[in-house]
Write an enzyme that holds these catalytic residues in place. Structure first.
Site, PDB file in Angstrom:
ATOM      1  NE  ARG A   1      -4.139  -2.049   1.790  1.00 46.70           N
ATOM      2  CZ  ARG A   1      -5.002  -2.552   2.649  1.00 46.70           C
ATOM      3  NH1 ARG A   1      -4.885  -2.295   3.940  1.00 46.70           N
ATOM      4  NH2 ARG A   1      -5.993  -3.327   2.237  1.00 46.70           N
TER       5      ARG A   1
ATOM      6  CE1 TYR B   1      -1.777  -0.677  -7.933  1.00 46.19           C
ATOM      7  CE2 TYR B   1      -1.657  -2.470  -9.509  1.00 46.19           C
ATOM      8  CZ  TYR B   1      -1.134  -1.309  -8.979  1.00 46.19           C
ATOM      9  OH  TYR B   1       0.024  -0.786  -9.489  1.00 46.19           O
ATOM     10  CD  GLU B   2      -1.463  -4.538  -3.632  1.00 44.44           C
ATOM     11  OE1 GLU B   2      -1.919  -5.102  -2.610  1.00 44.44           O
ATOM     12  OE2 GLU B   2      -0.825  -5.150  -4.500  1.00 44.44           O
ATOM     13  N   GLY B   3      -6.400  -2.698  -2.330  1.00 37.27           N
ATOM     14  CA  GLY B   3      -7.464  -2.115  -1.517  1.00 37.27           C
ATOM     15  C   GLY B   3      -7.962  -0.834  -2.126  1.00 37.27           C
TER      16      GLY B   3
END
Length: 578
Positions: free
Chosen positions: A291, A429-431
């Site tokens: 993140r 992406y990655e949350g």
């Protein structure tokens, strides 16, 4: 069009301005080593990686006979990164790394992402796999995999998402059945797997979340497994092909040079990493690092876009500026027009603040690795802000760069549209960024009794009080007003959140953006103060800090008003009305 030019002078200044002093480990090497690293990374990025960026965008990745062929030149570019030791800068020397700080790793990562985000991702994901195995693997797993991952002889992936399970990992169906030899057999399908299959390395190490027997439903029943593409022989060399293969390479909006794969596990051999049914713990080691890396991608791609926009604005002749001054020829350059200058200043003020915040965050990760609990709390609180705010504003900066180009920005030939398309994925992406906001408000804000948030407010108060120089007063006062708005928003959630959860959830994205404005205001105060005695940077940093303070910090009041508006209008219509 001029190519990407690594902003080495700005990077050097930012490192010195935000790196904490008197740390238990050296975060920066000596001056000569730092210069060699930055100059070497800059040359590699400008000469080898950036020229491949448009090629990767045009050609993309192609699945042929079970193997993904990467774009022309990508293998040479990746070899140059690998052979130069750039992939393992902060990896342990025992594993073949350079043993430097995560801060240095992030600094070089920025340069490489700006030059070629899609290519750099192969190494970036590998670093995440290295970190997860280092933190959770057995001694045998570390001995086998870490030296290979540190130098990217083998690359790594993170396999979480499934067709029915995106953010909600508790819905994962991939199964892991124990075998008699202590390994497991994994069966299932994973999607959106970046670098899941490619021709850049001799082996690919997949870290896979799956459900082993005995695990309870939801995320608490998940375990993590190491599943290599080729099963290692006793001497560590790649052996027989494992039962994992790529079904499809996704056709995407951007980052065409990185293979985003649908992966099938057909009884593939894997080995448990960490504790059984504790896979989320190992996964978050990769995810939290990822993140911060995605936040870096948000501004690093925008840096390349902003450079292109500034170069175009200097060269493109359009219209006559209404401002006094010498006017030559039939038209003035775009950069002479106040509205174009506004866009360029917005870009530059965001980029320099974002770089500082990311470097500060990387330094906190280094300190947390020494056992500094306060640093761990600081970066845990700020991680969703770094990831979401920098990618939201990074994409906005790329859009602004395209706008500077006018109609030519809509033409692929100029290259600026690629930056916009590449930057867009970082918000997802990655949350996804909405999830980051929910994490911030739902978990981080009140975590540990709100101690991290209160410590942040104390830091803001101290930084503002220390800014006694006359040149900094306007910047400090803007930060003070923004910090008060952030405190008021936090108090609003404390008063209403428990009894009215929708109030906090509906205001979460505004809270994150409010926090992001304050965090960058803080960084601009740091940068401006550090530049007061630097003749080469003083005027520039004061101008950028004043621009952020005057034209962007007022947004905190808007976000606070939205938060106080509550959830009534958000939830006013029934679901079937949409």
């Amino acid at each position: 069009m001029p190519g990407y030019v690594p902003p080495l002078e700005a990077i050097r200044f930012t490192l010195r301005a935000v790196t904490p002093a008197d740390t238990p480990i050296p975060l920066l090497p000596d001056e000569a080593t730092l210069e060699a690293i930055l100059d070497g990374a800059g040359r590699l990025a400008a000469e080898a990686l950036a020229p491949l960026n448009p090629i990767g965008d045009r050609e993309g990745c192609v699945l042929e006979n079970g193997t993904v062929r990467t774009p022309a030149g990508f293998r040479d570019g990746f070899d140059a990164m690998r052979d130069g030791g750039w992939c393992g800068l902060d990896c342990a020397e025992d594993h073949g790394g350079a043993g430097l700080s995560y801060l240095i790793h992030s600094t070089v990562g920025e340069i490489f992402v700006s030059a070629n985000m899609a290519l750099q991702m192969y190494a970036g994901l590998t670093h995440g796999a290295y970190s997860a195995i280092l933190a959770h693997g057995s001694e045998a797993q570390k001995a086998l995999y870490l030296p290979k991952l540190a130098n990217c002889a083998w690359t790594g992936t993170m396999n979480l998402t499934e067709p029915q399970a995106g953010t909600d990992l508790g819905l994962i169906r991939t199964k892991a059945e124990p075998a008699e030899d202590g390994s497991y057999r994994l069966t299932g399908q994973k999607i959106f797997i970046s670098a899941g299959e490619h021709d850049l390395a001799e082996n690919i190490v997949h870290l896979v979340l799956a459900r082993a027997p005995g695990g309870e439903p939801g995320t608490r029943g998940l375990s993590m497994f190491i599943v290599p593409k080729h099963l290692p022989e006793e001497d560590g060399t790649p052996g027989a092909r494992n039962a994992v293969h790529c079904l499809k390479v996704e056709e995407k909006m951007g980052i065409h040079g990185n293979a985003t794969c649908v992966m099938a596990y057909d009884g593939a051999t894997g080995w448990l990493i960490g504790e059984l049914h504790k896979g989320m713990r190992a996964m978050f080691t990769m995810m939290n690092e990822a993140r911060l890396g995605v936040g870096l991608q948000g501004y690093a791609v925008a840096e390349a876009a902003a450079q292109a926009a500034a170069a175009y604005a200097r060269d493109r002749l359009q219209g006559r500026s209404p401002l006094p001054g010498p006017h030559e020829g039939a038209a003035d350059p775009l950069i002479a027009h106040p509205d174009i200058r506004r866009m360029l200043m917005d870009q530059r003020a965001f980029l320099e603040g974002a770089r500082a915040l990311t470097y500060w965050g990387a330094a906190q990760i280094d300190l947390a690795r020494t056992g500094d609990a306060e640093a761990e709390a600081r970066i845990s609180l700020l991680t969703p802000v770094i990831k979401a705010f920098l990618t939201d504003r990074g994409f906005e900066t790329a859009v602004t760069a395209q706008q500077v180009f006018g109609g030519h920005g809509y033409i692929e030939e100029t290259g600026v549209a690629q930056y916009l398309r590449d930057a867009r994925i970082a918000m997802i992406y990655e949350g996804a960024n909405g999830v980051q906001a929910l994490d911030l408000v739902g978990r981080k804000l009140a975590g540990d009794g709100g101690r991290a948030m209160m410590a942040f407010f104390a830091t803001m108060k101290a930084e503002i009080a220390a800014a006694t120089e006359p040149e900094l007063q306007g910047i400090a006062q803007a930060l003070k007003a923004g910090s008060k708005d952030l405190q008021a928003a936090a108090m609003h959630f404390a008063e209403h959140g428990l009894k009215e959860p929708a109030v906090a959830l509906a205001g979460a994205s505004d809270f994150l953006s409010l926090f992001g404005h304050v965090a960058l205001g803080w960084m601009h105060l740091k940068l401006a103060r550090a530049a007061l005695d630097d003749a080469g940077r003083r005027e520039r940093q004061l101008a950028l800090a004043e621009h952020w303070a005057g034209r962007h910090m007022p947004a905190t009041a808007l976000h606070l008003a939205r938060i106080r508006a509550g959830a009534a209008s958000v939830m006013a219509l029934p679901a079937e009305a949409f």
